[in-house]
Design an enzyme around this catalytic site. Structure first.
Site, PDB file in Angstrom:
ATOM      1  N   GLU A 110       9.013  16.196  15.274  1.00 35.26           N
ATOM      2  CA  GLU A 110       9.517  15.972  13.928  1.00 35.26           C
ATOM      3  C   GLU A 110       8.774  16.886  12.960  1.00 35.26           C
ATOM      4  O   GLU A 110       7.563  16.761  12.788  1.00 35.26           O
ATOM      5  CB  GLU A 110       9.310  14.504  13.522  1.00 35.26           C
ATOM      6  CG  GLU A 110       9.918  14.201  12.169  1.00 35.26           C
ATOM      7  CD  GLU A 110       9.661  12.777  11.712  1.00 35.26           C
ATOM      8  OE1 GLU A 110       8.524  12.290  11.850  1.00 35.26           O
ATOM      9  OE2 GLU A 110      10.608  12.157  11.190  1.00 35.26           O
ATOM     10  N   GLY A 132       6.838   4.993   8.251  1.00 37.23           N
ATOM     11  CA  GLY A 132       5.980   6.173   8.302  1.00 37.23           C
ATOM     12  C   GLY A 132       6.105   6.826   9.665  1.00 37.23           C
ATOM     13  O   GLY A 132       7.089   6.620  10.390  1.00 37.23           O
ATOM     14  N   SER A 133       5.082   7.570  10.030  1.00 31.96           N
ATOM     15  CA  SER A 133       5.167   8.350  11.271  1.00 31.96           C
ATOM     16  C   SER A 133       4.979   7.464  12.506  1.00 31.96           C
ATOM     17  O   SER A 133       4.360   6.392  12.445  1.00 31.96           O
ATOM     18  CB  SER A 133       4.087   9.432  11.248  1.00 31.96           C
ATOM     19  OG  SER A 133       2.819   8.822  11.169  1.00 31.96           O
ATOM     20  N   THR A 134       5.484   7.943  13.607  1.00 33.77           N
ATOM     21  CA  THR A 134       5.357   7.196  14.862  1.00 33.77           C
ATOM     22  C   THR A 134       3.888   7.064  15.268  1.00 33.77           C
ATOM     23  O   THR A 134       3.466   6.015  15.770  1.00 33.77           O
ATOM     24  CB  THR A 134       6.197   7.896  15.952  1.00 33.77           C
ATOM     25  OG1 THR A 134       7.579   7.764  15.585  1.00 33.77           O
ATOM     26  CG2 THR A 134       5.982   7.281  17.322  1.00 33.77           C
ATOM     27  N   GLU A 191       9.318   1.236  11.008  1.00 35.42           N
ATOM     28  CA  GLU A 191      10.406   2.213  10.834  1.00 35.42           C
ATOM     29  C   GLU A 191       9.728   3.567  10.904  1.00 35.42           C
ATOM     30  O   GLU A 191       8.989   3.935   9.987  1.00 35.42           O
ATOM     31  CB  GLU A 191      11.087   2.037   9.468  1.00 35.42           C
ATOM     32  CG  GLU A 191      11.759   0.697   9.247  1.00 35.42           C
ATOM     33  CD  GLU A 191      13.065   0.545  10.010  1.00 35.42           C
ATOM     34  OE1 GLU A 191      13.558   1.545  10.568  1.00 35.42           O
ATOM     35  OE2 GLU A 191      13.571  -0.582  10.054  1.00 35.42           O
ATOM     36  N   CYS A 249      13.662  10.865   7.268  1.00 36.72           N
ATOM     37  CA  CYS A 249      13.490  10.376   8.640  1.00 36.72           C
ATOM     38  C   CYS A 249      14.742  10.636   9.482  1.00 36.72           C
ATOM     39  O   CYS A 249      14.651  10.895  10.671  1.00 36.72           O
ATOM     40  CB  CYS A 249      13.135   8.896   8.635  1.00 36.72           C
ATOM     41  SG  CYS A 249      14.306   7.902   7.703  1.00 36.72           S
ATOM     42  N   LYS A 253       0.881  -1.176   0.000  1.00 35.18           N
ATOM     43  CA  LYS A 253       0.000   0.000   0.000  1.00 35.18           C
ATOM     44  C   LYS A 253       0.924   1.233   0.000  1.00 35.18           C
ATOM     45  O   LYS A 253       1.432   1.643   1.043  1.00 35.18           O
ATOM     46  CB  LYS A 253      -0.876  -0.026   1.255  1.00 35.18           C
ATOM     47  CG  LYS A 253      -2.216   0.680   1.143  1.00 35.18           C
ATOM     48  CD  LYS A 253      -2.166   2.153   0.889  1.00 35.18           C
ATOM     49  CE  LYS A 253      -1.862   2.981   2.118  1.00 35.18           C
ATOM     50  NZ  LYS A 253      -1.643   4.412   1.767  1.00 35.18           N
ATOM     51  N   GLY A 265       2.395   4.347  13.245  1.00 28.63           N
ATOM     52  CA  GLY A 265       3.022   3.098  13.692  1.00 28.63           C
ATOM     53  C   GLY A 265       2.386   2.576  14.969  1.00 28.63           C
ATOM     54  O   GLY A 265       2.096   1.382  15.101  1.00 28.63           O
TER      55      GLY A 265
HETATM   56  P1  NAD Z   1       2.377   8.504   7.608  1.00 28.37           P
HETATM   57  O1  NAD Z   1       2.543   7.738   8.842  1.00 28.37           O
HETATM   58  O2  NAD Z   1       1.412   9.613   7.565  1.00 28.37           O
HETATM   59  O3  NAD Z   1       1.964   7.541   6.404  1.00 28.37           O
HETATM   60  C1  NAD Z   1       2.729   6.404   6.073  1.00 28.37           C
HETATM   61  C2  NAD Z   1       1.832   5.387   5.407  1.00 28.37           C
HETATM   62  O4  NAD Z   1       0.851   4.974   6.359  1.00 28.37           O
HETATM   63  C3  NAD Z   1       1.069   5.926   4.194  1.00 28.37           C
HETATM   64  O5  NAD Z   1       1.018   4.923   3.196  1.00 28.37           O
HETATM   65  C4  NAD Z   1      -0.309   6.182   4.774  1.00 28.37           C
HETATM   66  O6  NAD Z   1      -1.336   6.097   3.808  1.00 28.37           O
HETATM   67  C5  NAD Z   1      -0.427   5.053   5.781  1.00 28.37           C
HETATM   68  N1  NAD Z   1      -1.426   5.296   6.841  1.00 28.37           N
HETATM   69  C6  NAD Z   1      -1.805   6.483   7.367  1.00 28.37           C
HETATM   70  N2  NAD Z   1      -2.774   6.294   8.296  1.00 28.37           N
HETATM   71  C7  NAD Z   1      -3.006   4.950   8.353  1.00 28.37           C
HETATM   72  C8  NAD Z   1      -3.892   4.130   9.085  1.00 28.37           C
HETATM   73  N3  NAD Z   1      -4.768   4.639   9.963  1.00 28.37           N
HETATM   74  N4  NAD Z   1      -3.850   2.798   8.903  1.00 28.37           N
HETATM   75  C9  NAD Z   1      -2.972   2.258   8.011  1.00 28.37           C
HETATM   76  N5  NAD Z   1      -2.137   2.988   7.261  1.00 28.37           N
HETATM   77  C10 NAD Z   1      -2.142   4.317   7.422  1.00 28.37           C
HETATM   78  O7  NAD Z   1       3.846   8.983   7.207  1.00 28.37           O
HETATM   79  P2  NAD Z   1       4.260   9.858   5.972  1.00 28.37           P
HETATM   80  O8  NAD Z   1       3.793  11.257   6.212  1.00 28.37           O
HETATM   81  O9  NAD Z   1       3.888   9.160   4.703  1.00 28.37           O
HETATM   82  O10 NAD Z   1       5.849   9.777   6.066  1.00 28.37           O
HETATM   83  C11 NAD Z   1       6.574  10.568   6.921  1.00 28.37           C
HETATM   84  C12 NAD Z   1       6.972   9.799   8.162  1.00 28.37           C
HETATM   85  O11 NAD Z   1       7.679   8.627   7.781  1.00 28.37           O
HETATM   86  C13 NAD Z   1       7.917  10.577   9.038  1.00 28.37           C
HETATM   87  O12 NAD Z   1       7.543  10.425  10.370  1.00 28.37           O
HETATM   88  C14 NAD Z   1       9.262   9.916   8.771  1.00 28.37           C
HETATM   89  O13 NAD Z   1      10.197  10.062   9.794  1.00 28.37           O
HETATM   90  C15 NAD Z   1       8.857   8.501   8.579  1.00 28.37           C
HETATM   91  N6  NAD Z   1       9.892   7.761   7.852  1.00 28.37           N
HETATM   92  C16 NAD Z   1      10.640   6.858   8.561  1.00 28.37           C
HETATM   93  C17 NAD Z   1      11.657   6.159   7.917  1.00 28.37           C
HETATM   94  C18 NAD Z   1      12.484   5.148   8.660  1.00 28.37           C
HETATM   95  O14 NAD Z   1      13.126   4.338   8.008  1.00 28.37           O
HETATM   96  N7  NAD Z   1      12.497   5.140   9.975  1.00 28.37           N
HETATM   97  C19 NAD Z   1      11.909   6.377   6.562  1.00 28.37           C
HETATM   98  C20 NAD Z   1      11.123   7.312   5.882  1.00 28.37           C
HETATM   99  C21 NAD Z   1      10.112   7.992   6.545  1.00 28.37           C
END
Ligand code: NAD
Length: 499
Positions: free
Chosen positions: A402, A245-247, A268, A303, A192, A250
């Site tokens: 962040e 994605g975001s904490t 992550e 990130c 996804k 997560g």
């Molecule tokens: P996000 O958490 O908003 O979204 C990430 C993914 O999760 C997207 O595909 C989104 O559609 C999905 N998502 C959102 N809400 C959801 C839900 N309720 N249920 C299931 N899936 C859902 O993050 P973002 O804005 O896309 O990315 C930025 C974040 O990613 C930052 O916090 C960044 O630090 C982190 N990031 C971490 C790493 C790492 O390796 N640690 C790498 C890149 C980005």
């Protein structure tokens, strides 16, 4: 195809592009079951690129069923590792052959400089997939040290159906960190991608089919987090969930796993990485240029962005002046400019969010030393100037949260102990850096920093040969290196009686 050399040449290619915009299920390109689509907007100029399938739970159900059937009949899961390796390597070669189109899709869709998309994202994706494929037939099981009357075999088996949810900042690269080890070890997968940048993932799917990854093994459902990501996280027939994605999201996904089938869940997540510059750093000018690059690369949407710059008090003034000088040279430009240092923020919402943090920084008393405003508004795109705040206190909002944008917080410290204390006073623990010519101090501080990656006298080292991941609320498990295989396999102990 050789890479265009000018903005006009990249634009001419972009004008001819017809990106895929449907889901990939059982090897077929299909509309969302609901028939709904959403606008995929380019942050370069705010224009619609295409309408993408707005997948939901029905599409997730179909994709998971397809992945499950493929896994159970063994069309991929029971192939010898050497055979999977050949096909996955062919996939990497096709990605390399399509580098220009993939870079263009990435730049158009999320706003990063096309030069970075080519030199970092596509290159890193090819390296990840080919390295992982190459490794998979070199990993052995174990034999337990038993007595003479029994044999204990310790083997690893693919987990089954993997759900992968990825972000928009390095769309194809983050996807490849999940896809490569999942597929190489014999799993089936439902990906996804982020709703903000789905296009390159669809091209990866097309090339995977062309490479010979069997239909049903690699499925893609485009759509939003709550409507497409959540049904995947809650699905009772998904064995493993891997997320970048975001904490906040997560944390929610761990709850989804708990509310459903306790699927293995690896995260992550976010970061607020400290970059510590001691007065005895070997080359302060190089450290200053690196400090600017470490926050402004990819518009700060990284990130591991070095968003907290900790500077020893005795060099504070002269060092910050150097960082400001380096930051000034990184103004955003149209991402198709071959030498652009920064492009556009991913969308209007992210731009406004970052501008909100800048306003908060000012209202809390941090001193604006560079930037702070929207740029290139006349283009219709979403650009922000490289921004540096001096005199930031560790408890200021901009030093704690962040921001995920081009905003640097400079914090002073007196000595080693204070630097480590400030650096570790964060919910995150993804990465950290330190600059010193004193080898004992380098080792001491590196050991004391609570972070998954620590860089000494540079920033952002790394390769497929080393694991990547976070301490604390930056996540669990590791991507890259042989350690990544742990997330995609179950460990089995088989006991044979020899009596
Ligand atoms: P996000 O958490 O908003 O979204 C990430 C993914 O999760 C997207 O595909 C989104 O559609 C999905 N998502 C959102 N809400 C959801 C839900 N309720 N249920 C299931 N899936 C859902 O993050 P973002 O804005 O896309 O990315 C930025 C974040 O990613 C930052 O916090 C960044 O630090 C982190 N990031 C971490 C790493 C790492 O390796 N640690 C790498 C890149 C980005």
């Amino acid at each position: 195809m050789s890479a265009p050399q000018t903005r006009e040449q990249w634009q001419a290619l972009a004008d001819q592009l017809t990106p895929r915009n449907q889901c990939l299920i059982e090897g077929q390109w299909v509309a969302a079951a609901s028939g709904r689509t959403f606008d995929c907007i380019s942050p370069i100029d705010g224009r619609v690129i295409t309408q993408v399938a707005d997948g939901g739970s029905e599409d997730i159900d179909r994709a998971v069923a397809s992945a499950r059937a493929a896994f159970e009949d063994g069309r991929w899961s029971r192939r010898a590792p050497v055979e999977r390796k050949k096909i996955v390597q062919r996939w990497a070669s096709l990605i390399e052959a399509n580098a220009v189109e993939l870079a263009l899709l990435e730049s158009l869709d999320m706003g990063k400089p096309v030069g970075d998309a080519l030199g970092v994202d596509v290159k890193g994706t090819v390296r990840c997939i080919s390295w992982t494929a190459e490794a998979v037939d070199k990993v052995y099981g174990e034999v337990a040290p038993t007595g003479a009357k029994e044999l204990g075999l310790i083997t690893r088996e693919p987990l089954g159906v993997i759900g992968a949810i990825v972000p928009w900042n390095f769309p194809m690269l983050m996807a490849s960190w999940k896809l490569a080890p999942a597929l190489a070890t014999g799993n089936s997968i439902v990906l996804k991608p982020s709703e903000k940048s789905p296009l390159s993932a669809l091209k990866l799917g097309e090339l995977a089919l062309e490479a010979g990854i069997p239909p049903g093994v690699f499925n893609i459902v485009t759509g939003f987090g709550p409507s497409a990501g959540e049904p995947l996280a809650l699905h009772m027939d998904v064995d493993g969930l891997v997320f970048t994605g975001s904490t906040g999201v997560g944390r929610h996904l761990l709850q989804c796993a708990g509310r459903s089938n306790l699927k293995r869940t690896y995260l992550e997540c976010g970061g607020k990485s400290p970059n510590i510059v001691f007065a005895d750093a070997p080359d302060l000018r190089r450290a200053a240029v690196a400090a600017a690059g470490a926050i402004f690369f990819n518009q700060g949407e990284v990130c591991t962005a070095a968003s907290r710059l900790l500077v020893q008090r005795s060099i504070q003034e002269e060092f910050v002046a150097e960082v400001v000088k380096a930051g000034k040279r990184m103004q955003p430009q149209h991402p198709f400019e071959p030498r652009a240092a920064m492009g556009a923020m991913v969308d209007q919402g992210q731009m406004e969010r970052v501008l909100g943090f800048i306003a908060t920084g000012q209202s809390q008393g941090a001193q604006l030393a560079l930037g702070g405003r929207r740029a290139l508004a006349e283009t219709g795109g979403y650009y922000i100037e490289p921004t540096i705040f001096d005199q930031v206190q560790p408890e200021h909002t901009i030093a704690c949260e962040e921001i995920f944008g081009p905003v640097l917080s400079v914090i002073e410290f007196e000595d080693e102990a204070e630097a480590v204390r400030i650096a570790n006073a964060s919910q995150y623990g993804l990465a950290a850096g330190l600059w010193t010519a004193d080898i004992s101090k380098a080792h001491r501080v590196a050991r004391d920093l609570r972070a998954g990656s620590v860089w000494v006298n540079y920033w952002d080292g790394g390769d497929m040969t080393a694991p990547f991941g976070g301490y604390k609320q930056s996540g669990n498990g590791r991507d890259k290196s042989l350690h990544a295989f742990d997330k995609y396999t179950e460990m089995k102990a088989t006991w044979i009686h020899l009596g």
